[in-house]
Write an enzyme that holds these catalytic residues in place. Structure first.
Site, short mmCIF file in Angstrom:
data_model
loop_
_atom_site.label_atom_id
_atom_site.label_comp_id
_atom_site.label_asym_id
_atom_site.label_seq_id
_atom_site.Cartn_x
_atom_site.Cartn_y
_atom_site.Cartn_z
N ASP A 175 51.86 35.29 37.01
CA ASP A 175 50.72 34.37 36.94
C ASP A 175 50.06 34.46 35.57
O ASP A 175 49.11 33.74 35.27
CB ASP A 175 49.73 34.60 38.10
CG ASP A 175 49.20 36.01 38.16
OD1 ASP A 175 49.58 36.84 37.31
OD2 ASP A 175 48.41 36.30 39.08
N SER A 176 50.61 35.32 34.69
CA SER A 176 50.21 35.31 33.28
C SER A 176 50.56 33.97 32.65
O SER A 176 50.11 33.67 31.54
CB SER A 176 50.87 36.46 32.52
OG SER A 176 52.27 36.49 32.75
N LYS A 196 55.68 38.69 44.32
CA LYS A 196 54.88 39.85 43.95
C LYS A 196 53.43 39.56 44.31
O LYS A 196 52.96 38.43 44.17
CB LYS A 196 55.02 40.15 42.45
CG LYS A 196 54.13 41.30 41.96
CD LYS A 196 54.55 41.81 40.61
CE LYS A 196 53.98 41.06 39.43
NZ LYS A 196 52.51 40.99 39.36
N GLU A 219 49.30 41.38 44.25
CA GLU A 219 48.42 42.43 43.74
C GLU A 219 47.60 43.04 44.87
O GLU A 219 46.99 42.30 45.66
CB GLU A 219 47.48 41.85 42.68
CG GLU A 219 48.22 41.33 41.45
CD GLU A 219 47.28 40.82 40.36
OE1 GLU A 219 46.04 40.94 40.51
OE2 GLU A 219 47.80 40.31 39.36
N GLU A 232 50.34 48.78 36.47
CA GLU A 232 49.85 48.24 35.20
C GLU A 232 48.71 49.09 34.66
O GLU A 232 47.74 49.37 35.37
CB GLU A 232 49.39 46.78 35.40
CG GLU A 232 48.88 46.15 34.12
CD GLU A 232 48.75 44.63 34.19
OE1 GLU A 232 49.18 44.01 35.19
OE2 GLU A 232 48.21 44.05 33.22
#
Ligand code: KIV
Length: 273
Positions: free
Chosen positions: A52-53, A121, A123, A190
């Protein structure tokens, strides 16, 4: 979806586990479009993350929050078409899974069905356990993401290193074990201290991929525009730049402009009779 190539051995989640087991490091980069994904796949990357970057890198947003499920599916579809070998994992974007597990499942299924990706993925840890379990029970591989989770940037207030304090480190270890127990095939860590990442990678059996989490994990991921030097302003300590495409592209475009303005381009040999 890419054409089936029986001559190429595709990377699977099972193979990533085998790589961890035999101590072979896993290479992962982000990709958001067909042309770049084709280059990265041909170069031999193991995993492509449609991160989503894309919200920052492709759309110019300050955070990852504005990107939508439709946008992610658009990017993922282009990447999947480009790939012969790499495993393609797609971030479920902010607002598409935090509500409840039905919404999370619907989002994961849309990503898998519409893009042809190989997994998703998400978070978070214990807070999203129910959603992860539900998605996994539908047969969709899930990768976890702990430490600095950019979708929660307004909760953290800063992009600084996470889990330096004992309490946060203990929760991170607990969450990593929980994600493994739930059945996640892997985990991104991260921006956390390398000692903590080492501990997680040795205490869970699934592959742990780091970004700013030091060398003692099972693989590394970077944002491709950062490692190729297309972006300039972002200079965290963990980022190694492997090229200076900002300079290369700027020089090439300046040269083109000069040639057009000076009537040098196109020449007769570059024109049709
Ligand atoms: O969206 C992304 O690029 C990511 C990586 C930083 C792991 O989640």
């Amino acid at each position: 979806m890419s054409v089936h190539r029986p001559d190429i051995k595709k990377i699977t989640t099972h193979q990533l586990q085998e790589m961890k087991n035999r101590g072979e490091k896993i290479s992962m980069l982000t990709a958001y479009d067909y042309s770049m994904a084709r280059l990265l796949d041909a170069a031999g990357i193991d995993v492509l993350l449609v991160g989503d970057s894309a919200s920052n890198v492709m759309a110019g947003n300050e955070t990852t929050l504005p990107i939508t499920l439709d946008h992610m599916i658009y990017h993922a579809t282009s990447v999947v078409k480009a790939v012969d070998r790499a495993l393609v994992i797609v971030d479920i974007p902010f607002g598409s899974y935090q509500g409840n597990s039905s919404e999370a499942l619907r989002s994961a299924i849309r990503i898998m069905k519409e893009s042809g990706a190989h997994g998703v993925k998400m978070e978070g840890g214990s807070e999203i356990k129910e959603s992860i379990t539900r998605i996994l029970s539908a047969g969709v591989p899930v990768m976890g993401h702990l430490g600095l989770t950019p979708q929660s940037i307004y909760k953290f207030g800063t992009y600084t290193v996470r889990a330096r304090e004992e309490e946060e480190a203990a929760k991170l270890i607990h969450d990593a074990k929980l994600l493994e127990e739930c059945g996640c095939f892997g985990l991104v860590l991260e921006k956390i201290p390398s000692g903590l990442a080492k501990r997680v990678a040795s205490e869970v059996n699934i592959p742990v991929i780091g970004i700013g989490a030091g060398p003692h994990v099972d693989g590394q991921v970077l944002v491709v525009h950062d490692m190729l030097g297309i972006t300039q302003e972002f200079k965290p300590r963990f980022l190694r730049r492997y090229a200076d495409l900002h300079k290369t592209i700027t020089e090439a475009v300046s040269h083109y402009i000069e040639d057009v303005k000076s009537h040098d381009f196109p020449k007769d040999t570059e024109s049709y009779k």
